[in-house]
Write a protein that holds these residues in place. Structure first.
Motif, PDB file in Angstrom:
ATOM      1  N   ARG A 106       0.860  -1.133   0.028  1.00  0.00           N
ATOM      2  CA  ARG A 106      -0.483   0.097  -0.059  1.00  0.00           C
ATOM      3  C   ARG A 106       0.773   1.022  -0.196  1.00  0.00           C
ATOM      4  NH1 ARG A 106      -3.388  -2.670   4.020  1.00  0.00           N
ATOM      5  NH2 ARG A 106      -5.014  -3.766   3.487  1.00  0.00           N
ATOM      6  N   ASP A 107       2.154   1.337   0.595  1.00  0.00           N
ATOM      7  CA  ASP A 107       2.545   2.750   0.281  1.00  0.00           C
ATOM      8  C   ASP A 107       4.117   2.187  -0.342  1.00  0.00           C
ATOM      9  OD1 ASP A 107       4.558   4.174   1.703  1.00  0.00           O
ATOM     10  OD2 ASP A 107       4.185   4.125   3.993  1.00  0.00           O
ATOM     11  N   PRO A 108       4.232   3.371  -1.553  1.00  0.00           N
ATOM     12  CA  PRO A 108       4.793   3.246  -2.175  1.00  0.00           C
ATOM     13  C   PRO A 108       6.309   3.468  -1.799  1.00  0.00           C
ATOM     14  CG  PRO A 108       4.163   4.969  -2.584  1.00  0.00           C
ATOM     15  CD  PRO A 108       2.893   4.338  -1.610  1.00  0.00           C
ATOM     16  N   ASP A 109       6.510   4.077  -0.308  1.00  0.00           N
ATOM     17  CA  ASP A 109       7.987   4.443   0.379  1.00  0.00           C
ATOM     18  C   ASP A 109       8.404   3.433   1.748  1.00  0.00           C
ATOM     19  OD1 ASP A 109       8.759   7.141  -0.784  1.00  0.00           O
ATOM     20  OD2 ASP A 109       6.963   8.170   0.373  1.00  0.00           O
ATOM     21  N   SER A 119       9.126   3.631  -4.638  1.00  0.00           N
ATOM     22  CA  SER A 119       9.152   5.152  -5.220  1.00  0.00           C
ATOM     23  C   SER A 119      11.177   4.801  -5.518  1.00  0.00           C
ATOM     24  CB  SER A 119       8.888   5.751  -4.148  1.00  0.00           C
ATOM     25  OG  SER A 119       7.783   5.228  -3.363  1.00  0.00           O
ATOM     26  N   ASP A 169       1.939   5.321  -6.309  1.00  0.00           N
ATOM     27  CA  ASP A 169       1.664   5.084  -4.807  1.00  0.00           C
ATOM     28  C   ASP A 169      -0.384   3.804  -6.404  1.00  0.00           C
ATOM     29  OD1 ASP A 169      -0.818   7.258  -5.426  1.00  0.00           O
ATOM     30  OD2 ASP A 169      -1.396   7.429  -3.624  1.00  0.00           O
TER      31      ASP A 169
END
Length: 198
Positions: A106-109, A119, A169
């Motif tokens: 869910r979180d690209p970072d 990311s 995202d």
């Protein structure tokens, strides 16, 4: 001169079919046959003298060879670094560390696996895309300079995100199947994603 880049995801591997994160897996006989069946389609899609590049991974190099490409290895085309998840089954990880898998999807970072976040992958692939389009010498030509690269589904996802200037995202909403081809073009207005012409 514009650049026309075809990105090809490698043939499926036994690890993919078993739901495991990659671990520099080679192609098996089924995968090689699938790649060889796509070779004619690829020859119709790109100029004979187009420079070809490939990820360092065995599955990508073997796919490129099966497609009839004499490709140069490019570190910038390497798969996402899966860190401590490399070679592990997704189902096992989901049972052991569901919060880590949820964060990563869910979180690209997020990089709870100690590897590369999505990311970071978008940044790396963007740098490779910019470098790959700098090799044009005949700026008066109206025909795009063809380039082909055989790599991994996450790299194709990252290339689409970068080309569109989209937020990272959106990565879980982009599906790339084995042996998929996407076409990106670089012109004075930047990168664009084109419908596949093959």
């Amino acid at each position: 001169m514009d650049t026309r880049l075809l990105l090809v995801s490698h043939a499926s591997t036994a690890a993919q079919r078993a739901g495991r994160f990659p671990d520099d897996d080679p192609l098996d006989a089924r995968s090689l046959a699938e790649a060889e069946a796509h070779a004619a389609r690829l020859r119709l899609a790109i100029a004979d003298n187009a420079p070809a590049f490939v990820s360092p991974a065995a599955c990508a190099r073997e796919t490129a060879a099966a497609l009839g490409l004499a490709a140069s290895v490019e570190a910038g085309l390497a798969d996402l670094n899966y860190g401590k998840w490399q070679g592990r089954r997704l189902a096992d990880l989901a049972a052991e560390a569901p919060q880590d898998i949820a964060a990563w999807t869910r979180d690209p970072d997020a990089a709870p696996h100690g590897g590369e976040s999505f990311s970071q992958l978008v940044k790396r692939v963007g740098e490779w895309l910019e470098a790959s389009s700098d090799g044009a010498t005949d700026r008066t030509s109206t025909r795009p300079r063809d380039v082909i690269a055989v790599t991994h589904a996450p790299v194709l996802r990252a290339a689409v995100v970068y080309a569109l200037g989209a937020p990272p995202d959106i990565f879980p909403r982009i599906e790339i199947a084995p042996l998929s081809m996407i076409e990106l073009r670089r012109s004075p207005r930047g990168w664009t994603w084109w419908p596949a012409s093959h």
